[in-house]
Design an enzyme around this catalytic site. Structure first.
Site, PDB file in Angstrom:
ATOM      1  N   ASP A  20       0.695  -1.079  -0.254  1.00 27.55           N
ATOM      2  CA  ASP A  20      -0.018  -0.127   0.007  1.00 27.55           C
ATOM      3  C   ASP A  20       0.873   1.372   0.123  1.00 27.55           C
ATOM      4  O   ASP A  20       1.923   1.377   0.546  1.00 27.55           O
ATOM      5  CB  ASP A  20      -0.886  -0.081   1.168  1.00 27.55           C
ATOM      6  CG  ASP A  20      -2.103   0.906   0.988  1.00 27.55           C
ATOM      7  OD1 ASP A  20      -2.363   1.564   0.068  1.00 27.55           O
ATOM      8  OD2 ASP A  20      -2.614   1.356   2.244  1.00 27.55           O
ATOM      9  N   ASN A  68     -10.588  -3.257  -6.355  1.00 25.24           N
ATOM     10  CA  ASN A  68      -9.753  -2.251  -7.040  1.00 25.24           C
ATOM     11  C   ASN A  68     -10.434  -1.656  -8.485  1.00 25.24           C
ATOM     12  O   ASN A  68     -10.027  -0.735  -9.234  1.00 25.24           O
ATOM     13  CB  ASN A  68      -8.242  -2.679  -7.332  1.00 25.24           C
ATOM     14  CG  ASN A  68      -7.568  -2.550  -6.011  1.00 25.24           C
ATOM     15  OD1 ASN A  68      -6.331  -3.328  -6.129  1.00 25.24           O
ATOM     16  ND2 ASN A  68      -7.755  -1.768  -5.231  1.00 25.24           N
TER      17      ASN A  68
HETATM   18  C1  FPP Z   1      -2.002   0.195  -3.216  1.00 22.69           C
HETATM   19  O1  FPP Z   1      -1.551   1.553  -3.443  1.00 22.69           O
HETATM   20  C2  FPP Z   1      -1.448  -0.815  -4.324  1.00 22.69           C
HETATM   21  C3  FPP Z   1      -2.007  -1.243  -5.335  1.00 22.69           C
HETATM   22  C4  FPP Z   1      -3.451  -1.126  -5.683  1.00 22.69           C
HETATM   23  C5  FPP Z   1      -1.550  -1.985  -6.317  1.00 22.69           C
HETATM   24  C6  FPP Z   1      -0.046  -2.502  -6.403  1.00 22.69           C
HETATM   25  C7  FPP Z   1       0.522  -2.772  -7.644  1.00 22.69           C
HETATM   26  C8  FPP Z   1       1.730  -2.645  -7.888  1.00 22.69           C
HETATM   27  C9  FPP Z   1       2.953  -2.568  -6.762  1.00 22.69           C
HETATM   28  C10 FPP Z   1       2.404  -2.739  -9.276  1.00 22.69           C
HETATM   29  C11 FPP Z   1       1.876  -4.088  -9.975  1.00 22.69           C
HETATM   30  C12 FPP Z   1       2.246  -5.164  -9.354  1.00 22.69           C
HETATM   31  C13 FPP Z   1       3.148  -6.461  -9.859  1.00 22.69           C
HETATM   32  C14 FPP Z   1       3.094  -7.677  -9.060  1.00 22.69           C
HETATM   33  C15 FPP Z   1       3.496  -6.260 -11.393  1.00 22.69           C
HETATM   34  P1  FPP Z   1      -2.543   2.647  -3.411  1.00 22.69           P
HETATM   35  O2  FPP Z   1      -2.847   3.056  -4.828  1.00 22.69           O
HETATM   36  O3  FPP Z   1      -3.964   1.854  -2.494  1.00 22.69           O
HETATM   37  O4  FPP Z   1      -1.742   3.578  -2.345  1.00 22.69           O
HETATM   38  P2  FPP Z   1      -2.586   4.817  -1.574  1.00 22.69           P
HETATM   39  O5  FPP Z   1      -3.260   4.040  -0.516  1.00 22.69           O
HETATM   40  O6  FPP Z   1      -1.376   5.812  -1.253  1.00 22.69           O
HETATM   41  O7  FPP Z   1      -3.591   5.496  -2.382  1.00 22.69           O
END
Ligand code: FPP
Length: 251
Positions: A20, A68
């Site tokens: 996250d 998501n």
């Molecule tokens: C949460 O951060 C993260 C995600 C919803 C996606 C995670 C994906 C990756 C790290 C990249 C792709 C993965 C692979 C395995 C190739 P957020 O956007 O909710 O962060 P925030 O809480 O700061 O808004």
């Protein structure tokens, strides 16, 4: 799947990570959220390598949750693009490093291109023996449990007449990743302390570690900190501390 590893002791066998903080990382730099995800892929690479070197046998990463899809379309598209590119780009390196890649989740909602890449990458890394990496994509813990019960009934509809035949072992064997043991350590980056519908059933006795670090900043030292913290935990699985000490697991 039995509960193992009663004291934290050495390396956790199965580590699950809620990655996250990508969005906040980008917003703090006045960049589009997608840029945070792009930088997040670098952390994925670093952490896979560091986990394998630390003796972790199963690493499960929450890449895209069932929820998501509610995000803005351009962010969903960016995540899909990153997923497809990363699969193609990283599979060879994983194969060389003995990492077996598996993907857990409802892939039917993904493009044909991604579904093909998943199949190819899984086949290409199938002989990996150092660590099994599970990427959870369009995955949700509740979805997983509901699907397990549906699978049980699909395979043997007569079980509905004898519900006592449903055991924990039977549910275990029908979950999305029946290849992995229970989660020992669940890490969440980005400072929140929620499970957010990630692995639920197999994380029943997981130690929970919240890191304040945003995912794009999370590196091998942060992973080491989490593993060191885990090594000092006493895992009781419903028993008392005294019982654990008597079993010789509590020191
Ligand atoms: C949460 O951060 C993260 C995600 C919803 C996606 C995670 C994906 C990756 C790290 C990249 C792709 C993965 C692979 C395995 C190739 P957020 O956007 O909710 O962060 P925030 O809480 O700061 O808004």
């Amino acid at each position: 799947m039995s509960q193992t590893n009663q004291k934290g002791g050495g390396a956790p066998c199965h580590v699950a990570i809620i990655m996250d903080g990508n969005g906040r990382w980008a917003q703090r730099r006045f960049l589009p959220r997608a840029e945070g995800h792009r930088r997040g892929v670098r952390s994925v690479r670093r952490v896979i390598e560091a986990a394998a070197q630390s003796g972790v046998r199963y690493l499960s990463l929450f890449a895209f949750s069932s929820e998501n899809w509610k995000r803005p379309a351009d962010e969903v598209n960016a995540l899909m693009g990153l997923f497809a590119t990363a699969l193609k780009k990283e599979a060879q390196a994983m194969r060389e490093n003995g990492v077996k890649l598996r993907v857990a989740g409802d892939l039917s909602a993904f493009s044909k291109d991604i579904q093909e890449s998943v199949k190819e990458s899984e086949a290409m890394t199938a002989h990996g023996e150092t660590m099994t990496l599970t990427i959870c994509a369009n995955y949700g813990g509740r979805w997983d449990i509901v699907e397990a019960f549906r699978n049980i009934l699909r395979k043997d509809p007569s079980i509905a007449q004898e519900p006592e035949r449903v055991t924990e072992a039977l549910v275990d064997a029908n979950l999305a990743f029946d290849w992995a043991p229970p989660v020992d350590l669940m890490i969440r980056t980005g400072g929140e302390q929620r499970i957010s519908n990630f692995i639920l059933w197999q994380a029943a006795y997981a130690e929970l570690y919240a890191s304040p670090r945003l995912w794009p900043d999370f590196d091998e030292n942060d992973l080491k900190e989490a593993l060191d913290w885990y090594a000092g935990r006493e895992r009781r699985f419903g028993m008392t501390g005294e019982q654990i000490k008597a079993l010789g697991h509590g020191e």
